[in-house]
Design a protein around this motif. Structure first.
Motif, PDB file in Angstrom:
ATOM      1  N   TRP A 121      -6.054 -20.225  13.599  1.00 58.36           N
ATOM      2  CA  TRP A 121      -6.884 -19.055  13.294  1.00 58.36           C
ATOM      3  C   TRP A 121      -7.896 -19.322  12.192  1.00 58.36           C
ATOM      4  CZ3 TRP A 121      -7.172 -15.011  16.367  1.00 58.36           C
ATOM      5  CH2 TRP A 121      -6.124 -14.767  17.246  1.00 58.36           C
ATOM      6  N   ILE A 122      -7.942 -20.550  11.687  1.00 60.46           N
ATOM      7  CA  ILE A 122      -8.907 -20.870  10.633  1.00 60.46           C
ATOM      8  C   ILE A 122      -9.877 -21.932  11.111  1.00 60.46           C
ATOM      9  CG2 ILE A 122      -7.327 -20.246   8.769  1.00 60.46           C
ATOM     10  CD1 ILE A 122      -7.097 -23.297   8.244  1.00 60.46           C
ATOM     11  N   ARG A 123     -10.992 -22.023  10.399  1.00 59.09           N
ATOM     12  CA  ARG A 123     -11.991 -23.056  10.670  1.00 59.09           C
ATOM     13  C   ARG A 123     -12.589 -23.471   9.340  1.00 59.09           C
ATOM     14  NH1 ARG A 123     -16.899 -20.274  10.567  1.00 59.09           N
ATOM     15  NH2 ARG A 123     -16.634 -18.044  10.750  1.00 59.09           N
ATOM     16  N   ASN A 124     -13.300 -24.561   9.342  1.00 58.83           N
ATOM     17  CA  ASN A 124     -13.978 -25.057   8.138  1.00 58.83           C
ATOM     18  C   ASN A 124     -13.018 -25.279   6.970  1.00 58.83           C
ATOM     19  OD1 ASN A 124     -16.392 -24.737   9.604  1.00 58.83           O
ATOM     20  ND2 ASN A 124     -16.654 -22.658   8.840  1.00 58.83           N
ATOM     21  N   GLY A 145      -7.794 -26.736  14.533  1.00 62.53           N
ATOM     22  CA  GLY A 145      -6.706 -25.931  13.990  1.00 62.53           C
ATOM     23  C   GLY A 145      -5.353 -26.519  14.349  1.00 62.53           C
ATOM     24  N   LEU A 146      -4.407 -26.348  13.478  1.00 63.73           N
ATOM     25  CA  LEU A 146      -3.055 -26.839  13.709  1.00 63.73           C
ATOM     26  C   LEU A 146      -2.181 -25.688  14.212  1.00 63.73           C
ATOM     27  CD1 LEU A 146      -2.620 -28.918  10.438  1.00 63.73           C
ATOM     28  CD2 LEU A 146      -2.927 -29.812  12.735  1.00 63.73           C
ATOM     29  N   PRO A 147      -1.242 -25.959  15.119  1.00 63.72           N
ATOM     30  CA  PRO A 147      -0.371 -24.907  15.625  1.00 63.72           C
ATOM     31  C   PRO A 147       0.807 -24.631  14.688  1.00 63.72           C
ATOM     32  CG  PRO A 147       0.110 -26.951  16.761  1.00 63.72           C
ATOM     33  CD  PRO A 147      -1.041 -27.229  15.822  1.00 63.72           C
ATOM     34  N   LEU A 168      -3.881 -36.265   3.603  1.00 65.73           N
ATOM     35  CA  LEU A 168      -2.742 -36.223   4.513  1.00 65.73           C
ATOM     36  C   LEU A 168      -3.034 -35.409   5.781  1.00 65.73           C
ATOM     37  CD1 LEU A 168       0.014 -35.896   1.794  1.00 65.73           C
ATOM     38  CD2 LEU A 168      -0.512 -37.907   3.170  1.00 65.73           C
ATOM     39  N   GLY A 169      -3.295 -34.127   5.654  1.00 62.02           N
ATOM     40  CA  GLY A 169      -3.642 -33.302   6.810  1.00 62.02           C
ATOM     41  C   GLY A 169      -2.546 -33.153   7.839  1.00 62.02           C
ATOM     42  N   GLU A 170      -1.298 -33.063   7.398  1.00 59.63           N
ATOM     43  CA  GLU A 170      -0.155 -32.949   8.311  1.00 59.63           C
ATOM     44  C   GLU A 170       0.377 -31.514   8.326  1.00 59.63           C
ATOM     45  OE1 GLU A 170       1.219 -35.194  10.340  1.00 59.63           O
ATOM     46  OE2 GLU A 170      -0.117 -36.816   9.708  1.00 59.63           O
ATOM     47  N   GLY A 171       0.569 -30.984   9.513  1.00 59.28           N
ATOM     48  CA  GLY A 171       1.091 -29.634   9.666  1.00 59.28           C
ATOM     49  C   GLY A 171       2.575 -29.539   9.360  1.00 59.28           C
ATOM     50  N   ILE A 172       2.960 -28.400   8.779  1.00 66.64           N
ATOM     51  CA  ILE A 172       4.371 -28.087   8.539  1.00 66.64           C
ATOM     52  C   ILE A 172       4.594 -26.618   8.897  1.00 66.64           C
ATOM     53  CG2 ILE A 172       4.847 -29.845   6.787  1.00 66.64           C
ATOM     54  CD1 ILE A 172       4.379 -27.728   4.626  1.00 66.64           C
ATOM     55  N   ALA A 173       5.798 -26.293   9.311  1.00 64.03           N
ATOM     56  CA  ALA A 173       6.130 -24.930   9.715  1.00 64.03           C
ATOM     57  C   ALA A 173       6.732 -24.180   8.523  1.00 64.03           C
ATOM     58  CB  ALA A 173       7.109 -24.948  10.888  1.00 64.03           C
ATOM     59  N   VAL A 174       5.866 -23.487   7.768  1.00 63.83           N
ATOM     60  CA  VAL A 174       6.337 -22.759   6.596  1.00 63.83           C
ATOM     61  C   VAL A 174       5.321 -21.687   6.217  1.00 63.83           C
ATOM     62  CG1 VAL A 174       5.328 -24.391   4.974  1.00 63.83           C
ATOM     63  CG2 VAL A 174       7.301 -23.044   4.276  1.00 63.83           C
ATOM     64  N   LYS A 175       5.808 -20.520   5.758  1.00 65.74           N
ATOM     65  CA  LYS A 175       4.931 -19.448   5.297  1.00 65.74           C
ATOM     66  C   LYS A 175       4.947 -19.326   3.778  1.00 65.74           C
ATOM     67  CE  LYS A 175       5.977 -15.544   7.045  1.00 65.74           C
ATOM     68  NZ  LYS A 175       6.423 -14.324   7.697  1.00 65.74           N
ATOM     69  N   ILE A 176       6.113 -19.454   3.195  1.00 64.03           N
ATOM     70  CA  ILE A 176       6.286 -19.290   1.755  1.00 64.03           C
ATOM     71  C   ILE A 176       6.408 -20.678   1.115  1.00 64.03           C
ATOM     72  CG2 ILE A 176       7.709 -18.235  -0.057  1.00 64.03           C
ATOM     73  CD1 ILE A 176       6.468 -16.206   1.891  1.00 64.03           C
ATOM     74  N   PRO A 177       5.591 -20.977   0.112  1.00 64.84           N
ATOM     75  CA  PRO A 177       5.588 -22.331  -0.462  1.00 64.84           C
ATOM     76  C   PRO A 177       6.958 -22.848  -0.895  1.00 64.84           C
ATOM     77  CG  PRO A 177       3.742 -21.081  -1.304  1.00 64.84           C
ATOM     78  CD  PRO A 177       4.590 -20.120  -0.516  1.00 64.84           C
ATOM     79  N   THR A 178       7.777 -22.004  -1.491  1.00 65.91           N
ATOM     80  CA  THR A 178       9.072 -22.488  -1.962  1.00 65.91           C
ATOM     81  C   THR A 178      10.001 -22.868  -0.818  1.00 65.91           C
ATOM     82  OG1 THR A 178       9.778 -20.185  -2.184  1.00 65.91           O
ATOM     83  CG2 THR A 178       8.981 -21.295  -4.184  1.00 65.91           C
TER      84      THR A 178
END
Length: 188
Positions: A121-124, A145-147, A168-178
């Motif tokens: 859902w993001i760009r740039n 965009g990453l899924p 790096l530019g690697e996707g991870i499945a997380v919403k909350i940083p902690t």
């Protein structure tokens, strides 16, 4: 200015090989036109940058939207942008390498989607490294965009007496940083 590619590293030094000590890590993004309340009825895309300090493989401290500075004062988050609107950097973290606690050897910069939007859902989206005068030294642009709901953008790390940055530019499945702290282990 150097345009970094995924996995590329640079030494954090001036053209005269003097070590850089004060850095600005700026992250920016725009949401897709159809994202958010007006486009889909869903909440706005709210991305958050977090800087996580590691001593070896152990989390030492972090700077993020609700914990703006590390205990040693070396890493400071300059404020939360809830929408990504506006020009330039949406969120900025400053790092004073001279103040980083001696046991800290890596600082990882990640972006997470607070509302749970995938990064499709993001760009740039970009991560840029600047000196304390905001002179841009390097930039890493996230293309496509990453899924996933998060991305590990870059890290800075000690290499003997010098500091380096790796895109790096690697996707991870997380919403909350902690919640991402275990997911960051492969990047150390």
């Amino acid at each position: 200015m150097i345009e970094l590619t995924k996995g590329q590293e640079i030494v954090l030094a001036t053209e005269d090989d003097e070590p850089l000590t004060r850095l600005r890590i700026g992250l920016g993004w725009d949401k897709e036109r159809t994202a958010g309340f007006i486009g889909s009825g869903a909440p706005d895309v709210d991305l958050d940058v977090t800087a996580v300090q590691f001593a070896g493989r152990q989390v030492f401290d972090l700077a993020m939207y609700n914990n703006l500075a590390t205990r040693d004062g070396s890493t400071v988050h300059l404020g939360d942008n809830l929408t990504g609107r506006g020009e330039g950097d949406d969120e900025v973290v400053t790092v004073d390498l001279g103040r980083v606690y001696g046991r800290v050897d890596t600082i990882v910069f990640m972006v997470t989607s607070y509302q749970g939007h995938t990064l499709e859902w993001i760009r740039n989206a970009y991560c840029r490294l600047a000196d304390d005068q905001d002179h841009e030294l390097a930039r890493f642009t996230l293309t496509g965009g990453l899924p996933t709901t998060g991305v590990v953008m870059a890290k800075i790390f000690r290499d003997g007496e010098t500091w380096r940055m790796r895109a790096l530019g690697e996707g991870i499945a997380v919403k909350i940083p902690t919640d991402a702290l275990d997911a960051l282990q492969p990047f150390l």
